[in-house]
Write a protein that holds these residues in place. Structure first.
Motif, mmCIF file in Angstrom:
data_model
loop_
_atom_site.group_PDB
_atom_site.id
_atom_site.type_symbol
_atom_site.label_atom_id
_atom_site.label_comp_id
_atom_site.label_asym_id
_atom_site.label_seq_id
_atom_site.Cartn_x
_atom_site.Cartn_y
_atom_site.Cartn_z
ATOM 1 N N HIS A 183 -94.271 0.204 101.663
ATOM 2 C CA HIS A 183 -93.317 -0.414 100.735
ATOM 3 C C HIS A 183 -91.896 0.080 100.967
ATOM 4 C CE1 HIS A 183 -94.617 3.387 98.920
ATOM 5 N NE2 HIS A 183 -93.456 3.416 98.288
ATOM 6 N N HIS A 184 -91.691 0.967 101.972
ATOM 7 C CA HIS A 184 -90.332 1.411 102.319
ATOM 8 C C HIS A 184 -89.756 0.598 103.471
ATOM 9 C CE1 HIS A 184 -90.654 4.892 99.706
ATOM 10 N NE2 HIS A 184 -91.806 5.229 100.287
ATOM 11 N N LYS A 185 -90.345 -0.532 103.782
ATOM 12 C CA LYS A 185 -89.907 -1.316 104.928
ATOM 13 C C LYS A 185 -88.448 -1.760 104.804
ATOM 14 C CE LYS A 185 -92.882 -4.264 106.375
ATOM 15 N NZ LYS A 185 -93.719 -5.495 106.504
ATOM 16 N N TYR A 186 -88.030 -2.076 103.588
ATOM 17 C CA TYR A 186 -86.664 -2.579 103.391
ATOM 18 C C TYR A 186 -85.615 -1.522 103.719
ATOM 19 C CZ TYR A 186 -86.341 0.121 99.067
ATOM 20 O OH TYR A 186 -86.290 1.140 98.152
ATOM 21 N N GLU A 187 -86.001 -0.232 103.678
ATOM 22 C CA GLU A 187 -85.030 0.829 103.901
ATOM 23 C C GLU A 187 -84.574 0.899 105.355
ATOM 24 O OE1 GLU A 187 -86.153 4.581 102.421
ATOM 25 O OE2 GLU A 187 -86.615 3.866 100.398
ATOM 26 N N SER A 189 -83.347 -1.582 107.066
ATOM 27 C CA SER A 189 -82.081 -2.332 107.127
ATOM 28 C C SER A 189 -80.933 -1.506 106.567
ATOM 29 C CB SER A 189 -82.212 -3.642 106.360
ATOM 30 O OG SER A 189 -83.265 -4.426 106.863
ATOM 31 N N SER A 190 -81.169 -0.832 105.443
ATOM 32 C CA SER A 190 -80.092 -0.049 104.840
ATOM 33 C C SER A 190 -79.717 1.144 105.715
ATOM 34 C CB SER A 190 -80.523 0.435 103.446
ATOM 35 O OG SER A 190 -81.698 1.229 103.530
ATOM 36 N N LEU A 191 -80.700 1.784 106.371
ATOM 37 C CA LEU A 191 -80.392 2.907 107.258
ATOM 38 C C LEU A 191 -79.613 2.442 108.484
ATOM 39 C CD1 LEU A 191 -83.750 4.911 107.151
ATOM 40 C CD2 LEU A 191 -81.553 5.616 106.208
ATOM 41 N N ALA A 192 -80.007 1.300 109.056
ATOM 42 C CA ALA A 192 -79.306 0.782 110.234
ATOM 43 C C ALA A 192 -77.857 0.425 109.900
ATOM 44 C CB ALA A 192 -80.044 -0.429 110.783
ATOM 45 N N VAL A 193 -77.629 -0.218 108.760
ATOM 46 C CA VAL A 193 -76.265 -0.590 108.365
ATOM 47 C C VAL A 193 -75.429 0.659 108.083
ATOM 48 C CG1 VAL A 193 -74.885 -1.768 106.613
ATOM 49 C CG2 VAL A 193 -76.952 -2.845 107.500
ATOM 50 N N SER A 194 -76.045 1.662 107.437
ATOM 51 C CA SER A 194 -75.304 2.902 107.130
ATOM 52 C C SER A 194 -74.864 3.606 108.408
ATOM 53 C CB SER A 194 -76.182 3.835 106.289
ATOM 54 O OG SER A 194 -76.533 3.223 105.062
ATOM 55 N N LEU A 195 -75.740 3.647 109.417
ATOM 56 C CA LEU A 195 -75.367 4.285 110.677
ATOM 57 C C LEU A 195 -74.268 3.511 111.399
ATOM 58 C CD1 LEU A 195 -78.881 5.293 112.043
ATOM 59 C CD2 LEU A 195 -77.123 6.818 111.160
ATOM 60 N N SER A 196 -74.328 2.192 111.317
ATOM 61 C CA SER A 196 -73.309 1.389 112.004
ATOM 62 C C SER A 196 -71.947 1.486 111.330
ATOM 63 C CB SER A 196 -73.756 -0.072 112.073
ATOM 64 O OG SER A 196 -73.826 -0.640 110.785
ATOM 65 N N LEU A 197 -71.919 1.754 110.008
ATOM 66 C CA LEU A 197 -70.637 1.901 109.321
ATOM 67 C C LEU A 197 -69.857 3.096 109.861
ATOM 68 C CD1 LEU A 197 -71.591 1.188 105.590
ATOM 69 C CD2 LEU A 197 -70.447 -0.338 107.197
ATOM 70 N N SER A 225 -82.837 -8.534 101.010
ATOM 71 C CA SER A 225 -82.141 -8.546 99.718
ATOM 72 C C SER A 225 -82.211 -7.173 99.058
ATOM 73 C CB SER A 225 -82.760 -9.616 98.811
ATOM 74 O OG SER A 225 -82.650 -10.901 99.398
ATOM 75 N N ARG A 226 -83.380 -6.542 99.100
ATOM 76 C CA ARG A 226 -83.520 -5.203 98.509
ATOM 77 C C ARG A 226 -82.639 -4.188 99.234
ATOM 78 N NH1 ARG A 226 -89.535 -3.228 97.776
ATOM 79 N NH2 ARG A 226 -88.348 -1.552 96.759
ATOM 80 N N ALA A 227 -82.543 -4.313 100.565
ATOM 81 C CA ALA A 227 -81.734 -3.368 101.338
ATOM 82 C C ALA A 227 -80.255 -3.481 100.979
ATOM 83 C CB ALA A 227 -81.946 -3.618 102.828
ATOM 84 N N MET A 231 -77.590 -0.895 99.052
ATOM 85 C CA MET A 231 -76.319 -0.461 99.616
ATOM 86 C C MET A 231 -75.151 -0.757 98.678
ATOM 87 S SD MET A 231 -76.508 -0.945 103.677
ATOM 88 C CE MET A 231 -75.233 0.292 103.741
ATOM 89 N N LEU A 232 -75.229 -1.841 97.951
ATOM 90 C CA LEU A 232 -74.173 -2.132 96.968
ATOM 91 C C LEU A 232 -74.124 -1.058 95.891
ATOM 92 C CD1 LEU A 232 -74.583 -6.002 96.560
ATOM 93 C CD2 LEU A 232 -72.619 -4.800 97.545
ATOM 94 N N LYS A 233 -75.299 -0.528 95.530
ATOM 95 C CA LYS A 233 -75.340 0.533 94.518
ATOM 96 C C LYS A 233 -74.874 1.868 95.095
ATOM 97 C CE LYS A 233 -79.158 -1.641 92.014
ATOM 98 N NZ LYS A 233 -80.576 -1.534 91.588
#
Length: 454
Positions: A183-187, A189-197, A225-227, A231-233
């Motif tokens: 159930h952590h699959k969505y994370e 996307s958020s980790l990849a975007v955070s590293l690219s920032l 959507s969850r990811a 990140m917005l939060k």
């Protein structure tokens, strides 16, 4: 001695055996000694063998039976003869052709005759080994444990960092399918975007492509959507390391919607429900990008084009624009920032070439002085290497005869520019000496009669 004489007298004439009356008489007259008893038993065995020879019709059966009898009566159970008789699968009845029983398909530890096909046997509930729970169809599979939050970050970070180097989305997809994200699959996307920032513009472009390629294969729209919601939060924390995080996240959201990785209704879910100013700025940025004239088309240029992936003509145009803006503004830091953003260190010789050509085509010494200052700054910071500097100047040297057609004083301007660059330690002495020179015609009016002095 008397016992032996009696035995010899009681021996039969025809077959050489003793009569029963004589044996009984011996037994009545006195007790047998052990030697006499053993001799008696040996006589009985010999008598049995003689009878068997008479009744047998085949030599092979006779030998087989003889071995079996000797094996049964042998006092040594470990003798090789006894073992062969016990393990022999031939018939011991003395009948038949001497073949194994049941064609070799019978006996303990035998699977059956060659070519025999066994039918499926239904389990017997009365069998002592019957296990009701094991009668269901069993499926064997490799079980991969689910990654927790700490292990997830340690596993995903190297995968994303390697992807920034090779840019192969299929390899990332294969690696993710081998992991049990649960159930952590969505994370992911958020980790990849955070590293690219925290990386370059090319890293953000690669991340957008990765999310687009993984959508529908490894990640669903719900996971995306969850990811982005997460990140917005987390924007108040992300902005500490990356001040431009709201604008970049808005561009990620717009690109994901354009690539159909996020549903079109993603932005509508946040209308009037966002209290954080940073999150509102990110959503406004995404809304503006999607409301442009090409909102339905893929926003391929939202991050620009990666260095090595840009067309050569586009790179030349960008470098020309960079030099022209520098001649107008004179800001070295801005020119250096623009050159770094191009991410083409292997193509920096083009910047040197364009800068020298601009000096040759310009009027006055202002452009010459500013270009020397620019090249010196790039040389000192290591942005332009010695190889790139030499290649840029050498290209101008090779094309100088053609440039001289449009610029008559190109040779003299080039000599001046090269000497000034050498004085500022921008180029080497060898490069300065290789600059082509144009000989000047001598006239008779100079007083030497047109003779070139040695």
């Amino acid at each position: 001695m008397k016992i032996y004489e009696v035995l010899e007298q009681g021996k039969g004439e025809e077959d050489g055996s003793y009569g029963s009356e004589d044996l009984n008489e011996l037994e009545v007259n006195g007790n047998w000694t052990p030697q006499e008893k053993a001799l008696h038993e040996a006589r009985l065995k010999a008598k049995a063998k003689r009878r068997l020879r008479k009744s047998s019709s085949r030599d092979s059966n006779r030998e087989s039976f003889s071995d079996s009898v000797s094996g049964e009566l042998s006092t040594d159970p470990h003798s090789p003869k006894g073992k062969n008789a016990v393990n022999d699968r031939k018939s011991r009845t003395g009948k038949g052709r001497g073949l194994p029983k049941k064609g070799g398909a019978g006996g303990k530890g035998v699977w059956g005759a060659a070519g025999m096909v066994y039918e499926v046997e239904e389990p017997d509930a009365k069998d002592p080994n019957y296990d009701e729970s094991s009668q269901v169809n069993t499926v064997y599979a490799t079980v991969v444990p689910e990654l927790d939050e700490r292990e997830l970050e340690k596993t995903i970070n190297p995968i994303v960092q390697e992807y920034f180097e090779h840019g192969d989305t299929k390899e990332v997809e294969m690696l993710l399918k081998e992991l049990n994200l649960g159930h952590h699959k969505y994370e992911f996307s958020s980790l990849a975007v955070s590293l690219s920032l925290e990386g370059k513009a090319s890293h953000r472009e690669l991340t957008s492509r990765l999310l687009s390629d993984l959508s529908g294969k490894v990640l669903s729209e719900k996971d995306m959507s969850r990811a982005f919601d997460k990140m917005l939060k987390e924007l108040p924390d992300l902005i500490l390391d990356t001040p431009e995080a709201p604008q970049m996240l808005g561009q990620f959201i717009a690109r994901a919607i354009a690539d159909h990785a996020l549903p079109m209704s993603f932005l509508d879910c946040y209308k009037g429900k966002v209290d954080c100013d940073h999150a509102r700025a990110a959503l406004d940025r995404a809304s503006v990008l999607l409301s442009m004239k090409r909102k339905i088309m893929r926003l391929d240029n939202v991050w620009g084009v990666g260095g090595g992936q840009r067309p050569v003509k586009h790179l030349i145009k960008e470098m020309n624009l960079l030099l022209k803006e520098y001649l107008v503004s004179g800001e070295l830091s801005e020119a250096e920032h623009c050159l770094r953003d191009l991410e083409v260190p292997h193509f920096h010789h083009e910047l040197v070439y364009e800068a020298v050509v601009m000096v040759l085509e310009s009027t006055g010494d202002i452009a010459l002085q500013m270009m020397v200052k620019l090249l010196k700054a790039f040389w000192q910071t290591g942005l332009i290497t010695l190889d790139q500097m030499n290649r840029g100047f050498q290209r101008v040297y090779d094309e100088l005869p053609e440039i001289n057609l449009d610029v008559p004083h190109a040779h003299s301007i080039m000599e001046t520019f090269v000497d000034l660059c050498y004085q500022e330690s921008v180029i080497t002495k060898q490069l300065r000496d290789s600059c082509p020179t144009r000989g000047r015609k001598r006239f008779v009016s100079e007083g030497d009669g047109g003779i070139v002095k040695s």
